[in-house]
Design an enzyme around this catalytic site. Sequence first.
Site, mmCIF file in Angstrom:
data_model
loop_
_atom_site.group_PDB
_atom_site.id
_atom_site.type_symbol
_atom_site.label_atom_id
_atom_site.label_comp_id
_atom_site.label_asym_id
_atom_site.label_seq_id
_atom_site.Cartn_x
_atom_site.Cartn_y
_atom_site.Cartn_z
ATOM 1 N N SER A 1 0.840 -1.200 0.000
ATOM 2 C CA SER A 1 0.000 0.000 0.000
ATOM 3 C C SER A 1 0.872 1.246 0.000
ATOM 4 C CB SER A 1 -0.894 0.010 1.242
ATOM 5 O OG SER A 1 -1.455 1.296 1.397
ATOM 6 N N ASP B 1 -4.804 3.680 -1.875
ATOM 7 C CA ASP B 1 -5.892 4.052 -0.963
ATOM 8 C C ASP B 1 -6.362 5.467 -1.252
ATOM 9 O OD1 ASP B 1 -6.087 1.765 0.914
ATOM 10 O OD2 ASP B 1 -3.980 2.245 1.291
ATOM 11 N N MET C 1 -8.930 8.333 -0.097
ATOM 12 C CA MET C 1 -9.752 8.721 1.067
ATOM 13 C C MET C 1 -10.313 10.115 0.854
ATOM 14 S SD MET C 1 -7.187 7.587 4.071
ATOM 15 C CE MET C 1 -6.558 5.909 4.220
ATOM 16 N N HIS D 1 -8.436 1.122 -3.785
ATOM 17 C CA HIS D 1 -9.354 0.950 -2.644
ATOM 18 C C HIS D 1 -9.992 2.303 -2.342
ATOM 19 C CE1 HIS D 1 -9.550 -0.003 1.990
ATOM 20 N NE2 HIS D 1 -10.747 0.103 1.460
ATOM 21 N N MET E 1 -12.063 4.648 -0.315
ATOM 22 C CA MET E 1 -12.693 4.907 0.986
ATOM 23 C C MET E 1 -13.388 6.253 0.860
ATOM 24 S SD MET E 1 -9.652 3.457 3.366
ATOM 25 C CE MET E 1 -8.520 3.480 1.993
ATOM 26 N N MET F 1 -11.518 -5.503 5.800
ATOM 27 C CA MET F 1 -10.697 -4.581 6.585
ATOM 28 C C MET F 1 -10.354 -5.291 7.891
ATOM 29 S SD MET F 1 -10.174 -1.737 4.886
ATOM 30 C CE MET F 1 -9.104 -1.219 6.222
ATOM 31 N N GLY G 1 -8.923 4.125 7.324
ATOM 32 C CA GLY G 1 -8.623 5.552 7.485
ATOM 33 C C GLY G 1 -7.162 5.877 7.699
ATOM 34 N N PHE G 2 -6.421 4.954 8.273
ATOM 35 C CA PHE G 2 -5.017 5.246 8.578
ATOM 36 C C PHE G 2 -4.168 3.985 8.430
ATOM 37 C CE2 PHE G 2 -7.775 7.890 11.186
ATOM 38 C CZ PHE G 2 -7.356 9.162 10.802
ATOM 39 N N GLY G 3 -2.914 4.194 8.070
ATOM 40 C CA GLY G 3 -1.965 3.092 8.054
ATOM 41 C C GLY G 3 -1.414 2.889 9.459
ATOM 42 N N GLY G 4 -0.684 1.809 9.611
ATOM 43 C CA GLY G 4 0.048 1.589 10.853
ATOM 44 C C GLY G 4 -0.782 1.210 12.069
ATOM 45 N N ASP H 1 -6.664 -6.155 4.670
ATOM 46 C CA ASP H 1 -6.050 -4.822 4.641
ATOM 47 C C ASP H 1 -6.039 -4.225 6.043
ATOM 48 O OD1 ASP H 1 -5.164 -2.319 3.996
ATOM 49 O OD2 ASP H 1 -6.864 -1.771 2.712
ATOM 50 N N GLY H 2 -4.814 -4.034 6.542
ATOM 51 C CA GLY H 2 -4.647 -3.382 7.829
ATOM 52 C C GLY H 2 -3.914 -4.254 8.831
ATOM 53 N N GLY H 3 -2.746 -3.769 9.249
ATOM 54 C CA GLY H 3 -2.006 -4.466 10.299
ATOM 55 C C GLY H 3 -1.378 -5.776 9.869
ATOM 56 N N GLY I 1 1.216 -1.982 4.143
ATOM 57 C CA GLY I 1 1.685 -0.613 3.976
ATOM 58 C C GLY I 1 2.930 -0.365 4.783
ATOM 59 N N SER I 2 2.741 -0.114 6.058
ATOM 60 C CA SER I 2 3.888 0.230 6.898
ATOM 61 C C SER I 2 4.874 -0.928 7.064
ATOM 62 C CB SER I 2 3.409 0.731 8.266
ATOM 63 O OG SER I 2 2.474 -0.164 8.809
HETATM 64 C C1 DX5 Z 1 -6.165 1.799 5.764
HETATM 65 C C2 DX5 Z 1 -5.799 1.453 4.355
HETATM 66 C C3 DX5 Z 1 -4.681 0.510 4.255
HETATM 67 C C4 DX5 Z 1 -3.375 0.981 4.866
HETATM 68 C C5 DX5 Z 1 -2.793 -0.239 5.514
HETATM 69 O O1 DX5 Z 1 -7.423 2.379 5.826
HETATM 70 O O2 DX5 Z 1 -6.894 0.889 3.662
HETATM 71 O O3 DX5 Z 1 -4.472 0.045 2.922
HETATM 72 O O4 DX5 Z 1 -2.469 1.522 3.967
HETATM 73 O O5 DX5 Z 1 -1.701 0.149 6.256
HETATM 74 P P1 DX5 Z 1 -0.901 -0.860 7.200
HETATM 75 O O6 DX5 Z 1 -0.463 -2.017 6.354
HETATM 76 O O7 DX5 Z 1 0.213 -0.010 7.694
HETATM 77 O O8 DX5 Z 1 -1.857 -1.286 8.278
HETATM 78 ZN ZN ZN Z 2 -6.473 -0.076 1.643
#
Ligand code: DX5
Ligand code: ZN
Length: 222
Positions: free
Chosen positions: A7, A34, A36, A65, A67, A136, A141-144, A174-176, A196-197
Site C-alpha cells: 500500500s 488508498d 480517502m 481501494h 474509501m 478490513m 482511514g489510517f496506516g500503521g 487490509d490493515g495491520g 503498507g507500513s
Molecule cells: C487503511 C488502508 C490501508 C493501509 C494499511 O485504511 O486501507 O491500505 O495503507 O496500512 P498498514 O499495512 O500499515 O496497516
Molecule cells: Zn487499503
Amino acid sequence: MNYLAPSILAADFARLGEQIREADSAGAQYIHIDVMDGMFVPSISLGMPVISAVRPLTKRVFDVHLMIRQPERYIDEFAACGADILTIHAEACVHLDRTLDAIRAKGMKAGLALCPSTPLSVLDYLWDKVDMVLLMTVNPGFGGQKYIPAMTEKIAALRAMIRERGLDIDIEVDGGINDGTIRTVLEAGANVLVAGSAVFGKDVTERVHTYLDIMKEYGEIG
Ligand code: DX5
Ligand code: ZN
C-alpha cells in the site's frame, strides 16, 4: 493464487515513482492505492491525478481501494486513470448491485470492502457481482494500525462460504498485516495481502521478498 499488494499510503510521497518501481521489481504483483475523501474516513489521501501520473511507471495491477462516500460518482474517472481492480465500501454506497456492475462494465475487476463490524451477509445477493472481497482488518482511514484479532474468524468464514458455493473470489485483507500476522491471515484463507507500513519506510525489496517467500509456503503466488 496469492498476491502481495504493497500500500503506497505508507510510501515516501516525495519519491513515489521510485518506491512503486522498487515494489514492482521486487516482485509485488499489485500496487494498492488508498483513496480517502475526508468523509467516509477522516483522512484525505490522494486521487486521480496522482494515479494517472504513476500509471506509466509499472505494468503491475493497480488495486484501487476507494474509501469515499458514493463511489458510484467516480467509476468512469478511476477507469480512465488506470485502475485494474476497483474496490468500493459496502457502507459507503446504497446501490451496490448497480455500482459493482458499472465497475465491471468499464473493464475493471469489482471489489467489495467490508469494515470490521460489517457482517458477511451483505454479500448474500452479490456473489456473482464481485471478483474480490476486501476484509478490513483494522478500521479504515489510517496506516500503521493494529490487526483486529476477531477478523481471523471472519476471513475463515468468508473462505468457507466461497468454497461452499464453488466460486472463484479473492479475499484481500487490509490493515495491520506484518511479520506477526501474515501467517494467521494466510492460514485463515486470505490470498491478497495488503501491507503498507510493513513494506514502505523499510528496505522495500527485502520486505517484498520476505513476504512473497512466506506466501509461497501457503500456495502458488500470482
Ligand atoms: C487503511 C488502508 C490501508 C493501509 C494499511 O485504511 O486501507 O491500505 O495503507 O496500512 P498498514 O499495512 O500499515 O496497516
Ligand atoms: Zn487499503
